[in-house]
Scaffold this motif. Structure first.
Motif, PDB file in Angstrom:
ATOM      1  N   GLN A   4      38.068 -42.494 -33.617  1.00 48.78           N
ATOM      2  CA  GLN A   4      37.052 -41.437 -33.671  1.00 48.78           C
ATOM      3  C   GLN A   4      37.478 -40.227 -32.844  1.00 48.78           C
ATOM      4  OE1 GLN A   4      33.673 -43.700 -32.292  1.00 48.78           O
ATOM      5  NE2 GLN A   4      33.069 -44.321 -34.353  1.00 48.78           N
ATOM      6  N   ALA A   5      38.030 -40.485 -31.657  1.00 47.91           N
ATOM      7  CA  ALA A   5      38.483 -39.378 -30.812  1.00 47.91           C
ATOM      8  C   ALA A   5      39.654 -38.644 -31.460  1.00 47.91           C
ATOM      9  CB  ALA A   5      38.875 -39.912 -29.433  1.00 47.91           C
TER      10      ALA A   5
ATOM     11  N   SER B 203      38.483 -36.471 -34.441  1.00 48.81           N
ATOM     12  CA  SER B 203      37.602 -35.343 -34.096  1.00 48.81           C
ATOM     13  C   SER B 203      38.222 -34.416 -33.052  1.00 48.81           C
ATOM     14  CB  SER B 203      36.265 -35.883 -33.567  1.00 48.81           C
ATOM     15  OG  SER B 203      36.438 -36.587 -32.352  1.00 48.81           O
TER      16      SER B 203
ATOM     17  N   HIS C 125      37.205 -30.150 -30.431  1.00 46.96           N
ATOM     18  CA  HIS C 125      37.197 -29.731 -29.029  1.00 46.96           C
ATOM     19  C   HIS C 125      38.222 -28.639 -28.748  1.00 46.96           C
ATOM     20  CE1 HIS C 125      34.468 -32.967 -27.902  1.00 46.96           C
ATOM     21  NE2 HIS C 125      35.177 -33.777 -28.657  1.00 46.96           N
TER      22      HIS C 125
ATOM     23  N   VAL D  10      39.221 -36.103 -26.655  1.00 49.63           N
ATOM     24  CA  VAL D  10      38.111 -36.309 -25.721  1.00 49.63           C
ATOM     25  C   VAL D  10      37.440 -37.638 -26.055  1.00 49.63           C
ATOM     26  CG1 VAL D  10      35.883 -35.450 -24.908  1.00 49.63           C
ATOM     27  CG2 VAL D  10      37.732 -33.837 -25.440  1.00 49.63           C
TER      28      VAL D  10
ATOM     29  N   GLU E 242      34.304 -39.878 -25.563  1.00 53.30           N
ATOM     30  CA  GLU E 242      32.911 -39.930 -25.136  1.00 53.30           C
ATOM     31  C   GLU E 242      32.631 -41.241 -24.401  1.00 53.30           C
ATOM     32  OE1 GLU E 242      31.202 -37.324 -25.477  1.00 53.30           O
ATOM     33  OE2 GLU E 242      32.354 -36.216 -26.973  1.00 53.30           O
ATOM     34  N   THR E 243      33.379 -42.306 -24.790  1.00 56.59           N
ATOM     35  CA  THR E 243      33.257 -43.613 -24.146  1.00 56.59           C
ATOM     36  C   THR E 243      34.606 -43.990 -23.557  1.00 56.59           C
ATOM     37  OG1 THR E 243      31.610 -44.301 -25.791  1.00 56.59           O
ATOM     38  CG2 THR E 243      32.666 -46.040 -24.489  1.00 56.59           C
TER      39      THR E 243
ATOM     40  N   PHE F 216      35.733 -39.391 -18.930  1.00 54.79           N
ATOM     41  CA  PHE F 216      34.827 -39.174 -17.796  1.00 54.79           C
ATOM     42  C   PHE F 216      35.004 -40.290 -16.779  1.00 54.79           C
ATOM     43  CE2 PHE F 216      30.700 -39.377 -15.588  1.00 54.79           C
ATOM     44  CZ  PHE F 216      30.690 -38.088 -15.068  1.00 54.79           C
TER      45      PHE F 216
ATOM     46  N   TRP G 171      35.511 -35.208 -14.859  1.00 55.90           N
ATOM     47  CA  TRP G 171      36.333 -35.440 -16.048  1.00 55.90           C
ATOM     48  C   TRP G 171      37.806 -35.481 -15.643  1.00 55.90           C
ATOM     49  CZ3 TRP G 171      35.140 -36.622 -21.050  1.00 55.90           C
ATOM     50  CH2 TRP G 171      33.789 -36.606 -21.376  1.00 55.90           C
TER      51      TRP G 171
ATOM     52  N   LEU H 106      33.245 -31.168 -18.595  1.00 52.06           N
ATOM     53  CA  LEU H 106      34.101 -31.351 -19.772  1.00 52.06           C
ATOM     54  C   LEU H 106      34.690 -30.015 -20.199  1.00 52.06           C
ATOM     55  CD1 LEU H 106      35.267 -32.886 -22.155  1.00 52.06           C
ATOM     56  CD2 LEU H 106      33.061 -32.656 -23.325  1.00 52.06           C
TER      57      LEU H 106
END
Length: 358
Positions: free
Chosen positions: A224-225, A228, A232, A240, A242-243, A278, A285, A339
């Protein structure tokens, strides 16, 4: 009247099934034979098998055993013989490991590894997942059993190591052998070997647990990162997350898969240079460089020399980016409070070093 039973009316006499036997070589034991025994004893047909350590390869004695590992001078799956010492032998696990000759561990794993994984996995795996774990477990653990047992170094022989590692699994298993000045018997040698089997098994279980419970679920997060990343930054050089999840191995696999599926003549995708995650412990970050190779400390693009070793206000003054908090002295890590700031630090790093992009 004679009440003794005639042959035609004899009762069935219960028979006791012979306990299965796994044979390995006697004398000094190694991680290879210990790992073989561990894997085989996870399967129902050999869970209660007797382990026989033979000093001499007597064919009659070996023929009485169900499986023979690391001994006997032949590789024959139909006969359940898994040796790698015979002249002319060279089997590798896959083309990826073409330079690593399989020891007995690799041979046993080739034929029974998927069943062992199913027996030990805390998660039910579908066929695709099973194949990923099967290949990854060999790469992460079992290749490092096969290689050294066949005298194959992980690096060129002319490279002088700066230190020697005596804490490896090979060394720890070796230390369980009787010492030269220790009085021992066949029984105490077998006890030492079974401790080695437990040690090899602990490493196998831990590696498998990580793969099925952590590594495998993280694959979707990394996909997914990766897909996508241009959301960003348009360059495609920045991912990036998110998890937070293990991502570096998956990134390399995804890049390799994409490259192999690319139409001849089409342009390759931009290499990912940084992964942004993160850091909950520090509430910031972290932008981490992607290394050129697995296990290397050389990055595809480190952060600029002028930023390295600086923190907080001094770093912000040099970068001109609000929230800049830290850049590691070696240039592999940069941190920002937000971020947006972390993305800006990575994007600026790319712009400053455009001539050095891989």
């Amino acid at each position: 009247m004679d009440t003794t039973s005639s042959p035609s009316s004899s009762t069935t006499v219960p028979t006791t099934k012979a306990r299965p036997r796994i044979a390995v070589h006697g004398s000094t034991f190694h991680l290879d034979d210990a790992t073989c025994v561990f894997m085989l004893k996870q399967l129902p047909q050999w869970r209660d098998a007797e382990v026989v350590r033979e000093v001499v390869a007597d064919e009659a004695r070996l023929a009485a055993c169900d499986v023979v590992c690391d001994f006997g001078g032949s590789y024959n799956h139909a006969a359940r013989r898994y040796d790698h010492h015979q002249k002319g032998y060279f089997e590798c696990f896959s083309p990826k490991f073409a330079k690593i000759k399989m020891a007995a561990t690799g041979l046993v794993y080739r034929h029974y590894g998927r069943d062992v994984i199913r027996a030990l996995s805390s998660v039910e795996l579908d066929p695709v997942q099973l194949e990923k774990v099967y290949n990854k477990l060999y790469e992460e653990l079992l290749a490092s059993v096969d290689g050294p047992d066949n005298g194959i170094n992980a690096y060129p022989e002319d490279v002088e190591p700066l230190f020697y590692d005596h804490t490896s699994l090979h060394e720890r298993v070796s230390s369980l052998n009787p010492r030269w000045n220790q009085v021992c018997t066949d029984e105490t040698r077998l006890i030492g070997f079974m401790k080695a089997v437990e040690l090899a098994g602990e490493a196998f279980r831990d590696s498998l647990s990580f793969l099925v419970e952590s590594w495998l679920p993280s694959r979707l997060i990394v996909e997914q990162a990766y897909n996508s990343r241009t959301r960003h930054h348009p360059s495609g050089h920045i991912m990036v997350f998110e998890t937070p999840a293990p991502w570096k191995d998956h990134l390399r696999d995804i890049e390799e898969e994409e490259a192999s599926a690319r139409t001849p003549g089409s342009a390759p995708s931009p290499l990912v240079l940084y992964g942004l995650v993160f850091d909950n412990a520090r509430n910031q970050w972290a932008a981490v460089c992607v290394t050129k190779k697995k296990g290397s400390f050389q990055n595809r693009l480190s952060f600029p020399e002028s930023w390295r070793g600086l923190v907080n206000e001094k770093l912000t003054a040099v970068t001109g980016i609000p929230g800049s908090q830290f850049v590691h002295a070696s240039g592999f890590l940069a941190c920002n409070a937000t971020l947006e700031g972390a993305i800006q630090m990575t994007a600026t790093s790319v712009e400053m070093q455009r001539d050095s992009l891989p």
